[in-house]
Design a protein around this motif. Structure first.
Motif, PDB file in Angstrom:
ATOM      1  N   LYS A  32       4.126  42.675  23.933  1.00  0.00           N
ATOM      2  CA  LYS A  32       4.438  41.991  25.192  1.00  0.00           C
ATOM      3  C   LYS A  32       3.441  40.860  25.470  1.00  0.00           C
ATOM      4  O   LYS A  32       3.825  39.743  25.802  1.00  0.00           O
ATOM      5  N   ILE A  33       2.162  41.178  25.331  1.00  0.00           N
ATOM      6  CA  ILE A  33       1.119  40.184  25.615  1.00  0.00           C
ATOM      7  C   ILE A  33       1.241  38.997  24.655  1.00  0.00           C
ATOM      8  O   ILE A  33       1.245  37.845  25.075  1.00  0.00           O
ATOM      9  N   LEU A  34       1.390  39.308  23.365  1.00  0.00           N
ATOM     10  CA  LEU A  34       1.371  38.237  22.359  1.00  0.00           C
ATOM     11  C   LEU A  34       2.648  37.391  22.402  1.00  0.00           C
ATOM     12  O   LEU A  34       2.586  36.164  22.292  1.00  0.00           O
ATOM     13  N   THR A  35       3.809  38.035  22.581  1.00  0.00           N
ATOM     14  CA  THR A  35       5.037  37.229  22.649  1.00  0.00           C
ATOM     15  C   THR A  35       5.162  36.541  24.014  1.00  0.00           C
ATOM     16  O   THR A  35       6.034  35.702  24.201  1.00  0.00           O
ATOM     17  N   GLY A  36       4.281  36.886  24.931  1.00  0.00           N
ATOM     18  CA  GLY A  36       4.205  36.157  26.209  1.00  0.00           C
ATOM     19  C   GLY A  36       3.649  34.752  26.028  1.00  0.00           C
ATOM     20  O   GLY A  36       3.701  33.935  26.933  1.00  0.00           O
ATOM     21  N   ILE A  37       3.115  34.490  24.822  1.00  0.00           N
ATOM     22  CA  ILE A  37       2.647  33.141  24.505  1.00  0.00           C
ATOM     23  C   ILE A  37       3.845  32.328  24.036  1.00  0.00           C
ATOM     24  O   ILE A  37       4.534  32.726  23.091  1.00  0.00           O
ATOM     25  N   PHE A  38       4.112  31.199  24.699  1.00  0.00           N
ATOM     26  CA  PHE A  38       5.189  30.300  24.277  1.00  0.00           C
ATOM     27  C   PHE A  38       4.947  29.937  22.807  1.00  0.00           C
ATOM     28  O   PHE A  38       3.828  29.592  22.433  1.00  0.00           O
ATOM     29  N   GLY A  39       5.994  30.065  21.984  1.00  0.00           N
ATOM     30  CA  GLY A  39       5.852  29.723  20.572  1.00  0.00           C
ATOM     31  C   GLY A  39       5.537  30.909  19.676  1.00  0.00           C
ATOM     32  O   GLY A  39       5.448  30.759  18.457  1.00  0.00           O
ATOM     33  N   VAL A  40       5.341  32.077  20.272  1.00  0.00           N
ATOM     34  CA  VAL A  40       5.050  33.279  19.475  1.00  0.00           C
ATOM     35  C   VAL A  40       6.241  34.234  19.555  1.00  0.00           C
ATOM     36  O   VAL A  40       6.611  34.687  20.639  1.00  0.00           O
ATOM     37  N   GLY A  41       6.852  34.517  18.410  1.00  0.00           N
ATOM     38  CA  GLY A  41       7.972  35.441  18.349  1.00  0.00           C
ATOM     39  C   GLY A  41       7.527  36.797  17.840  1.00  0.00           C
ATOM     40  O   GLY A  41       6.341  37.026  17.583  1.00  0.00           O
ATOM     41  N   ALA A  42       8.498  37.687  17.690  1.00  0.00           N
ATOM     42  CA  ALA A  42       8.209  39.066  17.292  1.00  0.00           C
ATOM     43  C   ALA A  42       7.523  39.131  15.920  1.00  0.00           C
ATOM     44  O   ALA A  42       6.633  39.956  15.710  1.00  0.00           O
TER      45      ALA A  42
END
Ligand code: ATP
Ligand code: MN
Ligand code: MN
Length: 404
Positions: A112-122
């Motif tokens: 959740k935290i990491l994909t909350g960064i625009f440009g970061v997918g699963a």
């Protein structure tokens, strides 16, 4: 004790595009649980499982009253064994044990935290987690190479994870309209996405741009983007060009469901409060270090400097008079506009279901560009969403009832 006869039994069609789904939700306890499991599946690249939970959640969202007993669900479509187990758990215990343990898992939190960064997918998030990165601090310390989008995403993390309001969407709409008017008179801007469906907040703002004269829209996007950039409205933008080839007989069949419009993924710099745009947003917000580090201050030690810098950052944040907002722009030729509006209004599940209905029930292929009838072997032209629903043999569902 409620007898069987008193319990409402529902009759609901199985495709979400056959149903009217407003923003009202009488079963949010159930849909929240199912949506979280859908999200978790998507974050783990388990797409089939994700869709199954999304369909179950959408079905529960479409019910006209609150469900209180499993017996009410008899005969309903879209509810698999797993979804029924989750629903039963929530009805009997108030919560689903699977949802609770997912929410608390280290992996889910990190995804959740990491994909909350625009440009970061699963996929990227998963790779980072395997390298021991679970939060933003660890990411910053890791020295991972970030692309331009991800750098922007990290820089504006808090803003971009703050829901966009309708007022902000309207303010951005005015800016986009002004941009479009400045570069090509007569161009039209339509608000699409969740805000067109009447949602009060969104994760971004989506716009579709066209011109009533076919062909005039060619090359419009770079000009619009250049204008926005020159006025200081863009913190980030990535424009991808149209890859949809038009032939004499009609548009070429798209190879996939992904659409091929000229589009721009951007981050806007929106002035707060007085949401009208200003000519020079750049200059308004330059709280300089000297405003905080007043001349009489003596800085002797590193610790003092660090303290002052922290104060400066806090003061700068509280004085911040602009915020970052994700904005999607798409340009469509007028001949495809109805399909583009339909395709970009969503919800994502509603769109997926429309395409599934077209293919499985009508032997047609629907995209954001066109509708192809495989039986007649021809394109079906349309100038309104109503016409497209009619071709598909569906009752017209207005945007506010596409919140599946
Ligand atoms: P939110 O409030 O979270 O933004 P939304 O419904 O507006 O909700 P978006 O992700 O902005 O969600 O998507 C809006 C619409 O654009 C959806 O109908 C979706 O199908 C469509 N869409 C989004 N990305 C693409 C893409 N890459 N290609 C084609 N269509 C897309
Ligand atoms: Mn959106
Ligand atoms: Mn979007």
């Amino acid at each position: 004790q409620i007898s069987e006869a008193e319990v409402a039994l529902f009759s609901v069609p199985s495709y979400a595009c056959q149903r009217r789904t407003t923003r009202d939700n009488h079963n949010s306890n159930l849909t929240d649980a199912l949506s979280l499991l859908a999200e978790n599946a998507e974050l783990n690249n388990e797409d089939g499982r994700g869709v199954a939970f999304r369909r179950a959640a959408a079905l529960m969202k479409a019910l006209p009253t609150q469900v209180i007993s499993m017996s009410q669900l008899r005969g309903l479509p879209c509810l698999g064994e797993h979804s029924l187990r989750v629903i039963k758990d929530v009805l009997e215990n108030g919560v689903s044990s699977e949802v609770e343990s997912t929410k608390q898992s280290k992996r889910y939190k990190a995804l959740k935290i990491l994909t909350g960064i625009f440009g970061v997918g699963a996929k990227t998030a998963d790779r980072w987690i395997r390298e021991g990165i679970y939060n933003l601090e660890q990411l910053r310390d890791s020295g991972q190479t970030l692309n331009r989008a991800q750098k922007s995403g990290l820089e504006h993390y808090d803003d971009l994870n703050e829901p966009v309001t309708k007022a902000e969407a309207d303010a951005i709409g005015e800016i986009v309209q002004k941009a479009v008017d400045s570069v090509l008179t007569g161009s039209q801007v339509a608000l699409t996405g969740g805000f067109r469906r009447g949602k009060l907040t969104g994760h971004d703002v989506d716009f579709l741009i066209t011109h009533p004269e076919e062909g005039k829209e060619v090359g419009l996007m770079p000009k619009v983007v250049a204008w926005l950039e020159s006025q200081g409205f863009l913190l980030y933008q990535k424009t991808t060009r149209n890859s949809y080839l038009e032939s004499k007989d009609g548009p070429a069949r798209p190879a996939s469901n992904m659409d091929r419009f000229e589009r721009c993924f951007s981050i806007f710099k929106l002035t707060k409060g007085k949401e009208q745009e200003s000519t020079q947003p750049e200059e308004q917000n330059d709280l300089k270090t000297k405003d905080v580090l007043r001349p009489h201050m003596q800085v002797d030690t590193d610790q003092q400097l660090c303290e002052l810098s922290k104060n400066y950052q806090m003061e700068a944040a509280s004085h911040k008079i602009w915020r970052a907002v994700r904005v999607d722009l798409v340009v469509s030729p007028i001949s495809q506009f109805a399909f583009a509006v339909l395709g970009w209004t969503g919800s994502k599940l509603f769109e997926r279901e429309l395409r599934r209905w077209a293919g499985h029930e009508k032997n047609m292929s629907l995209s954001s560009h066109a509708l192809f009838d495989n039986t007649q072997n021809k394109y079906l032209r349309a100038t309104s969403e109503e016409e497209i629903f009619a071709y598909l043999g569906l009752e017209y569902i207005p945007p506010s009832e596409r919140n599946a």
